[in-house]
Structures are given as C-alpha cells and as structure tokens.
Scaffold this active site. Structure first.
Site, PDB file in Angstrom:
ATOM      1  N   ASP A  41      64.885 -30.932  -3.819  1.00 49.97           N
ATOM      2  CA  ASP A  41      65.361 -29.846  -3.227  1.00 49.97           C
ATOM      3  C   ASP A  41      64.663 -28.446  -3.521  1.00 49.97           C
ATOM      4  O   ASP A  41      64.086 -28.338  -4.513  1.00 49.97           O
ATOM      5  CB  ASP A  41      66.797 -29.437  -3.774  1.00 49.97           C
ATOM      6  CG  ASP A  41      68.025 -29.938  -2.911  1.00 49.97           C
ATOM      7  OD1 ASP A  41      67.398 -30.421  -1.873  1.00 49.97           O
ATOM      8  OD2 ASP A  41      69.283 -29.519  -3.260  1.00 49.97           O
ATOM      9  N   LYS A  63      65.700 -26.252   2.188  1.00 55.31           N
ATOM     10  CA  LYS A  63      65.336 -25.200   3.097  1.00 55.31           C
ATOM     11  C   LYS A  63      65.806 -24.130   2.057  1.00 55.31           C
ATOM     12  O   LYS A  63      66.721 -24.003   1.554  1.00 55.31           O
ATOM     13  CB  LYS A  63      66.005 -25.306   4.197  1.00 55.31           C
ATOM     14  CG  LYS A  63      65.326 -25.750   5.394  1.00 55.31           C
ATOM     15  CD  LYS A  63      65.727 -25.159   6.685  1.00 55.31           C
ATOM     16  CE  LYS A  63      64.926 -25.680   7.927  1.00 55.31           C
ATOM     17  NZ  LYS A  63      65.824 -25.290   9.291  1.00 55.31           N
ATOM     18  N   MET A 178      76.384 -19.056  -4.377  1.00 55.27           N
ATOM     19  CA  MET A 178      76.161 -18.490  -2.975  1.00 55.27           C
ATOM     20  C   MET A 178      76.402 -17.315  -2.640  1.00 55.27           C
ATOM     21  O   MET A 178      77.153 -17.162  -1.566  1.00 55.27           O
ATOM     22  CB  MET A 178      76.115 -19.620  -2.043  1.00 55.27           C
ATOM     23  CG  MET A 178      75.783 -21.023  -2.485  1.00 55.27           C
ATOM     24  SD  MET A 178      76.372 -22.464  -1.584  1.00 55.27           S
ATOM     25  CE  MET A 178      77.858 -22.546  -2.629  1.00 55.27           C
TER      26      MET A 178
END
Ligand code: SAH
Length: 513
Positions: A41, A63, A178
């Site tokens: 990742d 990503k 996040m």
C-alpha cells in the site's frame, strides 16, 4: 495434473506499522522473508520491501488519498488469483490490516474463494502517532477510554453511523483517522454534541516518520490553525485532555537532529556506526559513499613485514580499518597476536585502540591529539634514533608519520594494507536529494571523502550542489581539503573523532534552532 490443493497458496495480511520501519512485528518480517509476491500500500513504508527475497514480485496497489471500490475489487481479485496460483503472498498494509484498512473485505473475498489466509496485526496509526508524539491515549488521571473513529464516512452513507452523542460526552480520548479534509465538520460535531471548546487537540501527520509533524490546538481553534498553515493528510486527530501531556512527554520530534537530513560520505562498510549515532539523535541519514576500500595491488610488502615482526620496535596503526586489515592478514598467514611479540603498538586514537584491543593487544601509546601530528608529537618524546617502525597504511595516507619519524632517526617501513578507491558511481537517491536541495548537512570524515566527491562530480558542480548545505568536517586536515575545493566548513569538532563530530553537529543545530 497434480492435486490442485497442493498448489493452494497462503495470503498473509501483514500490518506494516505506521511508518517507522522498525515498528513491523517479527512475524510480519518472517512472512516478508518467505514471500513470493508482495502487494503493498501507499502507507506501508517501502523500506520494508527489503525484507522480501530479491526475486519476489512486488506489486504496488495503493492510491494516494483514498481508494475507490473498483480498485479494492481489483486488489481482492489479485489476491484470489495469486493465492490460486499457489503463491505465498504478503499483502502489506499500513498500520494494522483490521483498523480502517479494508483488511476485513480482503479476507471476506479470500474466504469466499476458499483461499487460505492469515492476519498479522500491526501498530495502528493512532497508537504509533500517539507514542511518537508523547501523548498517552489513556491515563488514570484523565481518561479511561479511547475511540478510533473514521473522520471520513463512506460517501454513500446518508446518515452518520457514528454515535456523536456518546463520543462527545465524557472525557474519552477520540482519535480520528482520515479526518483532515473533514477536520472542521468533525470538530464542530463534537462541540455541538457537548465537548468543551477548550479540549486539547493534536494533529499528527506522518506519525513515527522523520517527517512527523504535530500541530496542537483546541477543539475550538484547531481547524483554523490547520487551515492557516495548510496542514495536509495523512494525519490522525487526537482529541482529549491527554494531549496536554505532550508538553512533558515529548521525546521523538524534539531530539537535537530531528528533521535534519544528513549525508554520510564514508565507505559503506564504515558508515554504520556513524549513521547510527546520527539516527539516534533524530537525523535522517542518507549514505553516499565516496570511498571504497579495496586490497592493495600486492600483499607482498605487508606480508614480508609481518613475517619479520620481531625486527620491529614499534607498530603504528592509524585507522580502525588499517588495524583490522593488519590482523586479518596476520591470521591469513597462519599467525596470531603473539607474532607482534615485544613490538610496542601505537594507536592514533581511541577507536583504533579499541580495534587493536579486540585483536588481543593493549596499545602502548594513544596520543591525546588523534591524528598523524599527535602520533609524531608522542614519538618526539622518545629516543627514536635507530628504532624500527612498521606503519601499515592506506595507499593515499599522508607522509607525515614516515617523514617525521625518519627525521628522528627511525627506520620506517610503510607497506600498503588497503587502498581507498573511488566507487563506480554515487547512489542516485543521494544525488537526487542534493539536486532537490533537501539535504541539510554533508559530513566528511577524511580528506579523501572530499577529494573523491569533487572528482566524481567535478569541483564546480560540487560547490554548486552544496550551496546551502552545512559542511561538517572531522578535523583540520579534512577541513583544509574542503576549503581547497572552495567549500566553507561550518562544523568542525575540537577532537577528530566521530563522537566529537556528532556532538559538534548537534551543537550547530541547537544554536540555529
Ligand atoms: N490501517 C491503517 C489505517 C489506514 S486508513 C492503520 O491501522 O493505521 C488511513 C489513515 O490512517 C490516514 O488517513 C491517516 O489518518 C492514518 N494514518 C496512517 N498512517 C499514518 C501516520 N503515519 N501518521 C498519521 N496518520 C496516519
């Protein structure tokens, strides 16, 4: 066809930890060492890939800034496919695979496809960032609970799945993942549901990494503060009274060299100890060897000197490397420390003395000034006329010792024990960092490190590339070499040892902090 079950692979979902490559588990490393395929990742530290066998297939599957469902499905498919091929696959995920890592979904896909898997936990970002910013997530005096919350609920959810009421009441620590782009709305929700605006808040970006950045504020003002400096993800947001403990418990990002990128130009096999001393103080070390140590063109002069050791009164060793190579050669000739016999031994400084002691001999002389001139000054106190001195050395060593000792009437043999040669090329990462001007300091630990770098780059380019980079030199001789090439020396310790050099670098950065 063989039995397909014999070909079923194993998928290990491995937590890579939050950033510091030392924070992966032992079991995680063991899985990587056996991996045939590694699917990693964006948040997993790429340095961890070095644990995988050289021929392992490495697949990047991350990503930057959020992943789409479509990509996740592709990853699931890839895992199933590789598992069915019978491969040992490590799915390396940032932090812990089961904390906001979609590890659950990957396991579901594997389970549905009948591909066996195992899960190796990792240090999740909240835990890593808290430890490295000096914020205990729980503390008897402040809070008895902690919640990990997504700051970024799935877009397809119209109603919040988060119980903001419960999260906001009481004094439990709340850590958002996040949650940087949504920082303001998350803080407002906590306020609206009853948390005090005075509650301390920490944003920790790239927690546990040398680039860790911490912003402190309160529930009432952190969004404004973050906006004012353009604070970016990835970061966790820690909300709670425990944040105040950082004032006293900070240990990682206040180390003297934290955030400094330092280039080390020593030979690769000599750089380790020096690099470790700098890293311990928080620096990011980049190795850029400008010297390679190789064997002499002929061993004959050294071998014949060693065979007639009993003829010598003194053995003079002026580097750790010289000492090691001398005793290695002795061993290769079938001899041991006894061959040195009654010959007295001089070591240029404490490190060389240590290397000599490791070979079973206590040096008789260590000058207080750890360089050739210091050795000469010590010998000047003795009656040297007619003494025989063996001085095994590097091919490019200065002539000070043989010249001066000869002047005192000694007979000096100085066979070459190793040669300093230029490596074929400089590491591209080091050149890239210099070009990008992200290097804070370059260290030179001998004049050949300077001369070789100048030869490899050309002296104009050298001066240009080192503009704005602090030059640290181990001592007067090396500094002279720097100046002769047009470099200004910013850091030079009073004594020419690595320990003193590190101390001086530390002092330099403390003075400009
Ligand atoms: N499975 C991961 C989390 C993945 S979700 C874990 O257990 O840590 C991605 C979020 O994790 C980022 O948006 C950020 O909030 C957080 N994160 C991951 N690495 C981080 C780090 N080094 N420092 C701060 N936050 C980090």
């Amino acid at each position: 066809m063989s039995n397909p079950s014999q070909h079923t692979g194993m998928i290990y979902l491995v937590g890579a930890g939050p950033g510091d490559p030392g924070l992966i588990t032992l079991k995680g490393v063991e899985c990587l060492q056996r991996a045939q395929v590694v699917i990693y990742d964006y948040l997993a530290n790429e340095q961890l890939l070095a644990h995988a066998p050289a021929d392992a297939e490495l697949i990047y599957a991350g990503k930057i800034g959020g992943r789409h469902n479509q990509d996740q499905e592709e990853i699931n498919r890839l895992l199933v496919e590789k598992g069915r091929e019978g491969k040992i696959v490590v799915r390396l995920k940032g932090g812990d695979p089961f904390v906001f890592g979609r590890g659950g979904e990957e396991c579901e896909a594997l389970s549905a496809a009948g591909v066996p898997f195992q899960v190796v936990p990792g240090v999740t970002a909240a835990v890593g960032a808290a430890a490295y910013s000096g914020i205990p997530l729980t503390h008897r005096d402040f809070t008895a609970s902690v919640a990990f919350v997504t700051g970024h609920e799935g877009k397809d959810k119209s109603e919040s799945a988060i119980d903001w009421d419960r999260l906001s009441l009481g004094n439990g620590t709340v850590v958002f993942y996040m949650g940087i782009t949504t920082l303001r709305s998350n803080m407002e929700r906590l306020l609206r549901h009853g948390r005090s605006p005075e509650t301390p808040v920490a944003l920790v970006r790239w927690g546990t990494a040398p680039t860790q950045q911490v912003l402190i504020g309160t529930l009432g003002d952190i969004a404004d503060r973050a906006e004012a400096i353009g604070f970016k993800p990835p970061a966790v947001t820690i909300v709670g009274e425990v944040v105040a403990l950082r004032d006293r418990l900070r240990w990682f990002d206040n180390r003297p060299l934290f955030g400094r990128k330092i280039l080390v130009t020593r030979a690769a096999d000599q750089a380790g100890e020096f690099a470790a001393m700098l890293t311990d103080r928080g620096a990011t070390v980049m190795e850029c060897p400008t010297i390679k140590l190789v064997d002499p063109e002929s061993w004959e002069p050294l071998d014949s000197a060693i065979r007639s050791m009993s003829d010598y009164d003194w053995l003079v060793l002026t580097s750790v490397n010289g000492a090691r190579r001398f005793f290695q050669r002795l061993a290769l000739l079938g001899l041991d420390a006894r061959a040195v016999g009654t010959c007295r031994v001089c070591a240029v400084g404490p490190k060389t003395a240590e290397a000599i002691r490791a070979c079973g001999i206590l040096p008789d002389m260590v000058p207080s000034d750890y360089k050739a001139e210091g050795v000469v000054a010590e010998f000047a106190k003795l009656a040297m006329n007619g003494t025989r001195v063996l001085f095994p050395r590097a091919d490019k060593a200065r002539e000070v010792i043989p010249c001066e000792l000869k002047r005192m009437g000694a007979q000096v043999d100085s066979p070459v024990a190793y040669r300093n040669v230029m490596p074929d090329r400089l590491p591209p990462e080091a050149l890239f960092s210099l070009e990008k001007r992200t290097v804070d300091c370059i260290t030179f630990t001998s004049s050949s490190t300077v001369h070789n770098l100048a030869d490899m780059l050309g002296s104009d380019l050298l001066v240009n590339m080192l503009k704005g980079v602090s030059v640290a030199s181990i001592g007067a001789i090396t500094s002279k070499a720097c100046r002769s090439l047009g470099l200004k020396v910013d850091i030079e310790p009073p004594n020419s040892t690595l320990a003193h050099l590190v101390e001086e670098i530390e002092r330099h950065y403390r003075s400009i902090r």
